[in-house]
Scaffold this active site. Structure first.
Site, PDB file in Angstrom:
ATOM      1  N   GLU A 173      -6.313   4.539   8.000  1.00 30.37           N
ATOM      2  CA  GLU A 173      -6.253   5.993   7.716  1.00 30.37           C
ATOM      3  C   GLU A 173      -7.590   6.482   7.166  1.00 30.37           C
ATOM      4  O   GLU A 173      -7.996   7.618   7.410  1.00 30.37           O
ATOM      5  CB  GLU A 173      -5.074   6.285   6.767  1.00 30.37           C
ATOM      6  CG  GLU A 173      -3.748   6.172   7.512  1.00 30.37           C
ATOM      7  CD  GLU A 173      -2.598   5.577   6.717  1.00 30.37           C
ATOM      8  OE1 GLU A 173      -2.610   5.638   5.474  1.00 30.37           O
ATOM      9  OE2 GLU A 173      -1.674   5.027   7.355  1.00 30.37           O
ATOM     10  N   GLU A 229      -4.850  -5.178  10.757  1.00 28.68           N
ATOM     11  CA  GLU A 229      -3.831  -4.139  10.898  1.00 28.68           C
ATOM     12  C   GLU A 229      -4.052  -3.380  12.209  1.00 28.68           C
ATOM     13  O   GLU A 229      -4.869  -2.445  12.261  1.00 28.68           O
ATOM     14  CB  GLU A 229      -3.917  -3.142   9.740  1.00 28.68           C
ATOM     15  CG  GLU A 229      -3.676  -3.759   8.377  1.00 28.68           C
ATOM     16  CD  GLU A 229      -3.074  -2.742   7.417  1.00 28.68           C
ATOM     17  OE1 GLU A 229      -1.978  -3.005   6.932  1.00 28.68           O
ATOM     18  OE2 GLU A 229      -3.683  -1.695   7.180  1.00 28.68           O
ATOM     19  N   HIS A 278      -9.092   0.968   5.257  1.00 27.64           N
ATOM     20  CA  HIS A 278      -7.762   1.151   5.845  1.00 27.64           C
ATOM     21  C   HIS A 278      -7.878   2.069   7.059  1.00 27.64           C
ATOM     22  O   HIS A 278      -8.717   2.974   7.083  1.00 27.64           O
ATOM     23  CB  HIS A 278      -6.811   1.752   4.807  1.00 27.64           C
ATOM     24  CG  HIS A 278      -5.398   1.791   5.274  1.00 27.64           C
ATOM     25  ND1 HIS A 278      -4.919   2.797   6.077  1.00 27.64           N
ATOM     26  CD2 HIS A 278      -4.370   0.924   5.103  1.00 27.64           C
ATOM     27  CE1 HIS A 278      -3.653   2.547   6.363  1.00 27.64           C
ATOM     28  NE2 HIS A 278      -3.289   1.420   5.780  1.00 27.64           N
ATOM     29  N   SER A 328       3.922  -2.162  10.114  1.00 32.25           N
ATOM     30  CA  SER A 328       5.388  -2.105  10.226  1.00 32.25           C
ATOM     31  C   SER A 328       6.090  -3.398   9.796  1.00 32.25           C
ATOM     32  O   SER A 328       7.068  -3.817  10.427  1.00 32.25           O
ATOM     33  CB  SER A 328       5.796  -1.693  11.641  1.00 32.25           C
ATOM     34  OG  SER A 328       5.333  -0.376  11.902  1.00 32.25           O
ATOM     35  N   GLY A 332       2.882   2.228  10.520  1.00 29.57           N
ATOM     36  CA  GLY A 332       3.810   3.340  10.328  1.00 29.57           C
ATOM     37  C   GLY A 332       4.555   3.742  11.588  1.00 29.57           C
ATOM     38  O   GLY A 332       5.147   4.819  11.645  1.00 29.57           O
ATOM     39  N   ASN A 373       0.871  -1.181   0.000  1.00 34.48           N
ATOM     40  CA  ASN A 373       0.000   0.000   0.000  1.00 34.48           C
ATOM     41  C   ASN A 373       0.906   1.228   0.000  1.00 34.48           C
ATOM     42  O   ASN A 373       1.526   1.535   1.014  1.00 34.48           O
ATOM     43  CB  ASN A 373      -0.885  -0.025   1.254  1.00 34.48           C
ATOM     44  CG  ASN A 373      -1.634   1.277   1.433  1.00 34.48           C
ATOM     45  OD1 ASN A 373      -1.853   2.017   0.469  1.00 34.48           O
ATOM     46  ND2 ASN A 373      -2.031   1.562   2.665  1.00 34.48           N
ATOM     47  N   LYS A 389       0.156   4.253  -0.040  1.00 36.34           N
ATOM     48  CA  LYS A 389      -0.443   5.453   0.578  1.00 36.34           C
ATOM     49  C   LYS A 389      -0.265   6.622  -0.392  1.00 36.34           C
ATOM     50  O   LYS A 389      -0.337   6.420  -1.588  1.00 36.34           O
ATOM     51  CB  LYS A 389       0.189   5.747   1.939  1.00 36.34           C
ATOM     52  CG  LYS A 389       0.246   4.514   2.844  1.00 36.34           C
ATOM     53  CD  LYS A 389       0.730   4.882   4.218  1.00 36.34           C
ATOM     54  CE  LYS A 389       1.058   3.643   5.011  1.00 36.34           C
ATOM     55  NZ  LYS A 389       0.418   3.637   6.307  1.00 36.34           N
TER      56      LYS A 389
HETATM   57  C1  PEP Z   1      -0.423   0.105   5.794  1.00 37.68           C
HETATM   58  O1  PEP Z   1      -0.380   1.224   5.299  1.00 37.68           O
HETATM   59  O2  PEP Z   1      -1.362  -0.659   5.557  1.00 37.68           O
HETATM   60  C2  PEP Z   1       0.674  -0.305   6.677  1.00 37.68           C
HETATM   61  C3  PEP Z   1       0.615  -1.469   7.254  1.00 37.68           C
HETATM   62  O3  PEP Z   1       1.708   0.594   6.834  1.00 37.68           O
HETATM   63  P1  PEP Z   1       3.169   0.277   7.459  1.00 37.68           P
HETATM   64  O4  PEP Z   1       3.649  -1.013   6.832  1.00 37.68           O
HETATM   65  O5  PEP Z   1       3.988   1.449   7.035  1.00 37.68           O
HETATM   66  O6  PEP Z   1       2.995   0.148   8.915  1.00 37.68           O
END
Ligand code: PEP
Length: 266
Positions: free
Chosen positions: A111, A182, A109, A228, A188, A11, A13
């Site tokens: 966000e 998640e 997601h 992460s 992040g 992803n 973003k």
């Molecule tokens: C994501 O954006 O779905 C995500 C898991 O981000 P990150 O891997 O940067 O934590």
């Protein structure tokens, strides 16, 4: 036992414009075509052992589709609206994404939920629309740090999923839905769920799927971990029994680090 193809999805973003997207594909496809482990990964895609996907920003989807030399990497959108057209300024329909060359769409997601205020009710409509489109939804669920600290992780996952699944068709869920667990506090932040916590949450999602749609659907549905993920921790997470792949944010933006993670899946 049902075989579930592992999905390694990136992803991006709000990163990678068209020029960076072309560069990403050039590097990733060169790796898949000529590096020893890359060739192994390409073979694993061809034989159905893994799927690879990336989710560019909307304006880079065209560049991604045009830059691809092969179908080894599927394209995902990061969001979509549930209506097929109409007076919805700033939104995009699932059918438009399909026409643009997408195979997947990320929905819910964290966000979208926490920065843009998307509700369980809205996401239920989006998931239902995606399940009756030709796209594969990657539907995200996960708890905030405060939920985890107060022992509410499973309650939050249950609320998010049971709302999302209202009126969903069992066959469509088993054949096409992908759920991404998640934990919001791991996105992040550099903090990853422990292997046990990732496995427990994914197993819980499978249990909920079985309660709602029956065991056959639960055995088929793919459940990803995200939060992460990097090459240093991906193999351990992928080895968990109920983890069928990864949703990767920051470490998927550059081809080299995304390839290093793919390498741990083959
Ligand atoms: C994501 O954006 O779905 C995500 C898991 O981000 P990150 O891997 O940067 O934590």
């Amino acid at each position: 036992m049902t075989k579930r193809t592992k999905l390694i999805a990136g992803n991006w973003k709000m990163n990678n414009g068209s020029a960076e997207t072309r560069e990403f594909f050039s590097k990733l496809e060169t790796w898949l075509a000529s590096d020893e482990i890359g060739k192994k990964a390409a073979e694993a895609v061809r034989s159905g052992d893994i799927e690879i996907a990336v989710a560019p920003v909307f304006t880079s989807i065209h560049a991604a589709v045009a830059a691809r030399q092969s179908e080894l990497v599927g394209i995902s959108a990061q969001n979509a609206y549930f209506e097929p057209n109409g007076a919805f300024t700033g939104e995009i329909a699932l059918q438009m994404l399909e026409e643009a060359g997408c195979k997947y769409v990320i929905l819910g997601h964290s966000e979208r939920r926490h920065v843009f205020g998307e509700s369980d009710d809205l996401l239920q409509k989006k998931l239902a629309a995606a399940l009756s489109s030709n796209l594969l939804p990657i539907f995200c669920v996960g708890e905030l740090l405060s939920d985890r600290e107060s022992g509410r992780t499973n309650d939050v996952i249950k609320t998010q999923l049971s709302c999302a699944w209202q009126n969903a068709d069992s066959e469509a869920v088993g054949e096409r839905a992908v759920i991404a667990y998640e934990p919001v506090w791991a996105i992040g932040t550099g903090k990853t769920a422990s292997l046990g916590d990732a496995q427990n949450a994914c197993a819980f999602i499978r249990e909920l799927t079985a309660e709602c749609f029956g065991i056959k659907t639960a055995e088929k549905i793919r459940i990803l971990y995200g939060g992460s993920v990097k090459a240093e921790n991906s193999a351990g997470i992928l080895a968990q029994k109920d983890v069928d792949g990864l949703l990767i944010g920051g470490a998927s933006v550059e081809a080299e680090s995304f390839a290093r993670i793919i390498a741990t899946a083959v």
